[in-house]
Write a protein that holds these residues in place. Structure first.
Motif, mmCIF file in Angstrom:
data_model
loop_
_atom_site.group_PDB
_atom_site.id
_atom_site.type_symbol
_atom_site.label_atom_id
_atom_site.label_comp_id
_atom_site.label_asym_id
_atom_site.label_seq_id
_atom_site.Cartn_x
_atom_site.Cartn_y
_atom_site.Cartn_z
ATOM 1 N N PRO A 1 18.563 -11.402 -15.278
ATOM 2 C CA PRO A 1 19.506 -10.696 -14.413
ATOM 3 C C PRO A 1 20.259 -11.662 -13.504
ATOM 4 O O PRO A 1 19.656 -12.545 -12.885
ATOM 5 N N GLY A 2 21.569 -11.519 -13.462
ATOM 6 C CA GLY A 2 22.380 -12.375 -12.609
ATOM 7 C C GLY A 2 22.614 -13.768 -13.154
ATOM 8 O O GLY A 2 23.150 -14.627 -12.445
ATOM 9 N N GLU A 3 22.265 -14.012 -14.411
ATOM 10 C CA GLU A 3 22.445 -15.322 -15.021
ATOM 11 C C GLU A 3 23.446 -15.248 -16.174
ATOM 12 O O GLU A 3 23.661 -14.190 -16.766
ATOM 13 N N VAL A 4 24.024 -16.395 -16.496
ATOM 14 C CA VAL A 4 24.806 -16.528 -17.720
ATOM 15 C C VAL A 4 24.206 -17.651 -18.546
ATOM 16 O O VAL A 4 23.580 -18.573 -18.012
ATOM 17 N N ARG A 5 24.381 -17.541 -19.859
ATOM 18 C CA ARG A 5 23.969 -18.637 -20.737
ATOM 19 C C ARG A 5 25.203 -19.417 -21.146
ATOM 20 O O ARG A 5 26.239 -18.830 -21.488
ATOM 21 N N ILE A 6 25.087 -20.727 -21.104
ATOM 22 C CA ILE A 6 26.198 -21.614 -21.410
ATOM 23 C C ILE A 6 25.872 -22.431 -22.654
ATOM 24 O O ILE A 6 24.808 -23.057 -22.735
ATOM 25 N N ALA A 7 26.768 -22.397 -23.629
ATOM 26 C CA ALA A 7 26.699 -23.323 -24.755
ATOM 27 C C ALA A 7 27.273 -24.647 -24.262
ATOM 28 O O ALA A 7 28.478 -24.778 -24.051
ATOM 29 N N VAL A 8 26.410 -25.606 -24.075
ATOM 30 C CA VAL A 8 26.776 -26.841 -23.370
ATOM 31 C C VAL A 8 27.515 -27.795 -24.295
ATOM 32 O O VAL A 8 27.076 -28.069 -25.410
ATOM 33 N N ALA A 9 28.638 -28.302 -23.806
ATOM 34 C CA ALA A 9 29.400 -29.305 -24.538
ATOM 35 C C ALA A 9 29.238 -30.698 -23.943
ATOM 36 O O ALA A 9 29.310 -31.694 -24.656
ATOM 37 N N ALA A 10 29.040 -30.769 -22.621
ATOM 38 C CA ALA A 10 28.980 -32.061 -21.934
ATOM 39 C C ALA A 10 28.025 -31.978 -20.757
ATOM 40 O O ALA A 10 27.917 -30.932 -20.102
ATOM 41 N N ILE A 11 27.340 -33.088 -20.484
ATOM 42 C CA ILE A 11 26.301 -33.137 -19.456
ATOM 43 C C ILE A 11 26.529 -34.380 -18.597
ATOM 44 O O ILE A 11 26.600 -35.506 -19.121
ATOM 45 N N GLY A 12 26.642 -34.203 -17.303
ATOM 46 C CA GLY A 12 26.761 -35.348 -16.410
ATOM 47 C C GLY A 12 25.428 -36.056 -16.239
ATOM 48 O O GLY A 12 24.375 -35.422 -16.137
ATOM 49 N N VAL A 13 25.468 -37.382 -16.240
ATOM 50 C CA VAL A 13 24.272 -38.200 -16.032
ATOM 51 C C VAL A 13 24.337 -38.793 -14.635
ATOM 52 O O VAL A 13 25.349 -39.386 -14.246
#
Length: 343
Positions: free
Chosen positions: A27-39
């Motif tokens: 509840p109250g969340e979204v799922r993201i198909a991740v394309a890029a991740i900051g390091v």
């Protein structure tokens, strides 16, 4: 989905890529198909087992990562204002090194106009850190002199940009001649290359009346002198202790850590009062629950990017399966801007 999992504290060999089921948004969340991740350097500290909030909030095993960009592909109950298919950037209190993540909606934002997903993934952690340091804590004012250590790095470059935007005079410190141009482009009026000139005499020459703000994530190597070079009313902002940690090998040296702890200065309230100076420290990972803070900070960042007063950092990209190399390069101190993992 794939994600990086660290089973226990250690070196780069601890970064293991595993296959697992995609999470379901609550509840109250979204799922993201991740394309890029900051390091971020904090991810390296997490891997070494030295990041306190990682142990408080998650423990072992842990998936590091504070920021991602991608596309919303599922909505939890009660979510409004976000739609499947929207391109977003999000801050994640760990868990970001994955191809799919679930994030509370107050930590999810539209990708700033004109930015690629890779550029967007490089923005939240360092720009929120810089905004919070310079504005929420230091309250930097036009005409003030701001010293920025590691001015060619992610947070350092963002601090230079925010300082310029606030009409401050920014003095940037870099660790080599190849970083001078990046610090200048970010907004440093004066750039000191500490590899070719003694640092503190150069700071004194650049700011003979003292510093109004000193932003320092180095730790014992510079904290004492950063404080001593403050003018009356000056503020020292502390957000890291990088010089206590290794540049090679990926594992902390316990003797170096102990010596660093002993060398870290302690500030007397009496001295702070008599000298009219302040010391403030923070760790942004403890404040992700503060929705108004995140919203205000990201709004300021988006506004600056839209107006051309801020620009995304220069990025170097790596495929997700080269996460260990990204950590090695970041720890070396030779990189400029931000490193980004692509899924």
């Amino acid at each position: 989905m794939r994600k990086v999992l660290i089973a226990a504290a250690g070196g780069h060999e601890r970064l293991t890529l595993v296959d697992t089921e995609a999470p379901r948004p609550g509840p109250g969340e979204v799922r993201i198909a991740v394309a890029a991740i900051g390091v971020n350097y904090a991810d390296c500290v997490v891997r070494m087992g030295l990041y306190a909030s990682a142990q408080e909030f998650v423990g072992w095993p842990i998936t590091p990562g504070f920021e991602v960009a991608g596309v919303v592909d599922a909505l939890g109950d009660g979510v409004t204002g976000l739609a499947v298919g929207a391109e977003v950037v999000a801050v994640t209190r760990f868990g970001g090194y994955a191809t799919s993540v679930c994030v509370p909606t107050h930590q999810v934002f539209a990708v700033p106009a004109g930015l690629t997903l890779a550029q967007a993934a490089a923005v939240p952690a360092v720009y929120l850190t810089a905004w919070y340091a310079l504005h929420a804590l230091a309250h930097a004012c036009p005409g003030e002199t701001v010293l920025v250590h590691s001015a060619a790095g992610g947070v350092g470059g963002a601090l230079c940009q925010f300082g310029r935007r606030a009409r401050c005079r920014v003095i940037g410190v870099v660790g080599g001649p190849h970083k001078v141009e990046a610090a200048t482009a970010a907004g440093a009026e004066v750039v000191i290359d500490k590899s070719s000139a003694p640092l503190w005499p150069a700071v004194k020459a650049a700011a003979p009346g003292g510093l109004d703000v000193a932003c320092d994530a180095n730790g014992p190597e510079t904290l004492r002198h950063s404080y001593r070079h403050l003018a009356a009313g000056g503020r020292l902002i502390v957000y890291g202790f990088h010089t206590m940690l290794p540049r090679t090998g990926g594992k902390p040296n316990l003797l170096k850590l102990a010596l660093g702890f002993v060398r870290t200065p302690w500030f007397s309230p009496l001295a702070l009062t008599n000298e009219n100076r302040g010391v403030l420290g923070f760790n942004l990972s403890y404040m992700f629950h503060r929705a108004p803070l995140l919203i205000e900070g990201m709004a300021a960042i988006a506004d600056g990017l839209a107006g051309g007063e801020l620009r995304p950092p220069p990025i170097t990209t790596y495929p997700l399966d080269q996460v260990a190399q990204a950590h090695r390069d970041l720890e070396s101190g030779r990189t400029i801007g931000k490193l980004v993992l692509l899924t």
